[in-house]
Write a protein that holds these residues in place. Structure first.
Motif, short mmCIF file in Angstrom:
data_model
loop_
_atom_site.label_atom_id
_atom_site.label_comp_id
_atom_site.label_asym_id
_atom_site.label_seq_id
_atom_site.Cartn_x
_atom_site.Cartn_y
_atom_site.Cartn_z
N ASP A 71 17.16 14.36 -6.88
CA ASP A 71 17.15 13.21 -5.97
C ASP A 71 15.85 13.10 -5.18
N GLN A 72 15.14 14.20 -5.05
CA GLN A 72 13.90 14.22 -4.27
C GLN A 72 12.66 14.05 -5.14
N GLU A 73 12.84 13.91 -6.44
CA GLU A 73 11.71 13.81 -7.36
C GLU A 73 10.71 12.72 -6.98
N GLY A 74 11.21 11.55 -6.60
CA GLY A 74 10.31 10.45 -6.24
C GLY A 74 9.41 10.80 -5.07
N LYS A 75 9.98 11.39 -4.05
CA LYS A 75 9.18 11.78 -2.88
C LYS A 75 8.27 12.96 -3.23
N TRP A 76 8.77 13.89 -4.04
CA TRP A 76 7.94 15.01 -4.48
C TRP A 76 6.74 14.50 -5.28
N ASN A 77 6.96 13.50 -6.12
CA ASN A 77 5.86 12.95 -6.92
C ASN A 77 4.74 12.43 -6.02
N GLY A 78 5.10 11.89 -4.86
CA GLY A 78 4.09 11.45 -3.90
C GLY A 78 3.26 12.62 -3.37
N VAL A 79 3.93 13.74 -3.10
CA VAL A 79 3.23 14.94 -2.63
C VAL A 79 2.32 15.46 -3.74
N LEU A 125 -5.98 15.76 4.06
CA LEU A 125 -4.88 16.32 4.84
C LEU A 125 -4.00 15.21 5.40
N LYS A 126 -4.60 14.13 5.86
CA LYS A 126 -3.83 13.00 6.35
C LYS A 126 -2.97 12.41 5.24
N HIS A 127 -3.55 12.25 4.08
CA HIS A 127 -2.84 11.70 2.92
C HIS A 127 -1.67 12.61 2.53
N LEU A 128 -1.93 13.89 2.47
CA LEU A 128 -0.92 14.86 2.10
C LEU A 128 0.19 14.95 3.14
N THR A 129 -0.18 14.97 4.41
CA THR A 129 0.81 15.07 5.48
C THR A 129 1.77 13.89 5.44
N PHE A 132 4.05 14.44 2.47
CA PHE A 132 4.95 15.57 2.68
C PHE A 132 6.01 15.25 3.72
N LYS A 133 5.66 14.50 4.76
CA LYS A 133 6.63 14.14 5.79
C LYS A 133 7.79 13.36 5.18
N SER A 134 7.48 12.44 4.29
CA SER A 134 8.52 11.67 3.62
C SER A 134 9.46 12.60 2.84
N LEU A 135 8.89 13.55 2.13
CA LEU A 135 9.70 14.52 1.39
C LEU A 135 10.50 15.40 2.36
#
Length: 163
Positions: A71-79, A125-129, A132-135
């Motif tokens: 269920d978290q794959e979509g958000k993980w894909n963003g990370v 770091l801003k992009h990653l944060t 990652f926050k969404s995940l």
């Protein structure tokens, strides 16, 4: 030679930005192995490694350590994409800087290079944060606790001359 001396210490800190520095900008060929990596949990090692492993290896290790659910794959894909983007941008910057012969680099050029790497790490770091926050917000309490521990255990290496 001043140009190379600047990039080598800088490469060691690229990994820091990668995790919090989840990855974070790692994946560059200029990175070097750190003795401190032996004391890191696997996920922190994957996300912040100074080893010249691929960003894909770090992504896979971190995904496993964080126990990402289907269920978290979509958000993980963003990370994962943020990690790839950061590594790609850093590799391009390193390649650009390596193309300039060290004997043609001045002290001012070295400072500008340091500034460019610092800005790239901060932007990454801003992009990653954000990704990652969404995940993180979608994680279960147990996953959050695990993620907190992964990040908590990471101690960035100190640059030479700083103890």
């Amino acid at each position: 030679m001043a140009h190379f001396r600047l990039i080598t210490p800088l490469a060691r800190t690229i990994a820091i930005a990668s995790l919090a520095g989840t990855a974070l900008l790692a994946g560059t060929a200029v990175a070097q192995v750190s003795d401190q990596s032996k004391n890191k949990p696997p996920a922190a090692e994957a996300a912040t490694s100074n080893k010249p492993e691929t960003v894909e290896q770090r992504i896979a290790t971190l995904k496993t350590a964080l126990k990402i659910t289907p269920d978290q794959e979509g958000k993980w894909n963003g990370v994962a994409q943020a990690m790839r983007d950061n590594a790609s941008k850093m590799e391009k910057l390193v390649a650009t800087k390596r193309a300039v012969p060290p004997e043609k680099t001045t002290a001012v050029d070295d400072l500008k290079t340091y500034q460019e790497f610092t800005e790239a790490r901060l932007d990454g770091l801003k992009h990653l944060t954000s990704a990652f926050k969404s995940l993180y917000d979608s994680m279960t309490p147990d996953q959050k606790k695990n993620a907190d521990q992964v990040f908590e255990r990471y101690v960035p290496p100190r640059p030479a001359g700083q103890g």
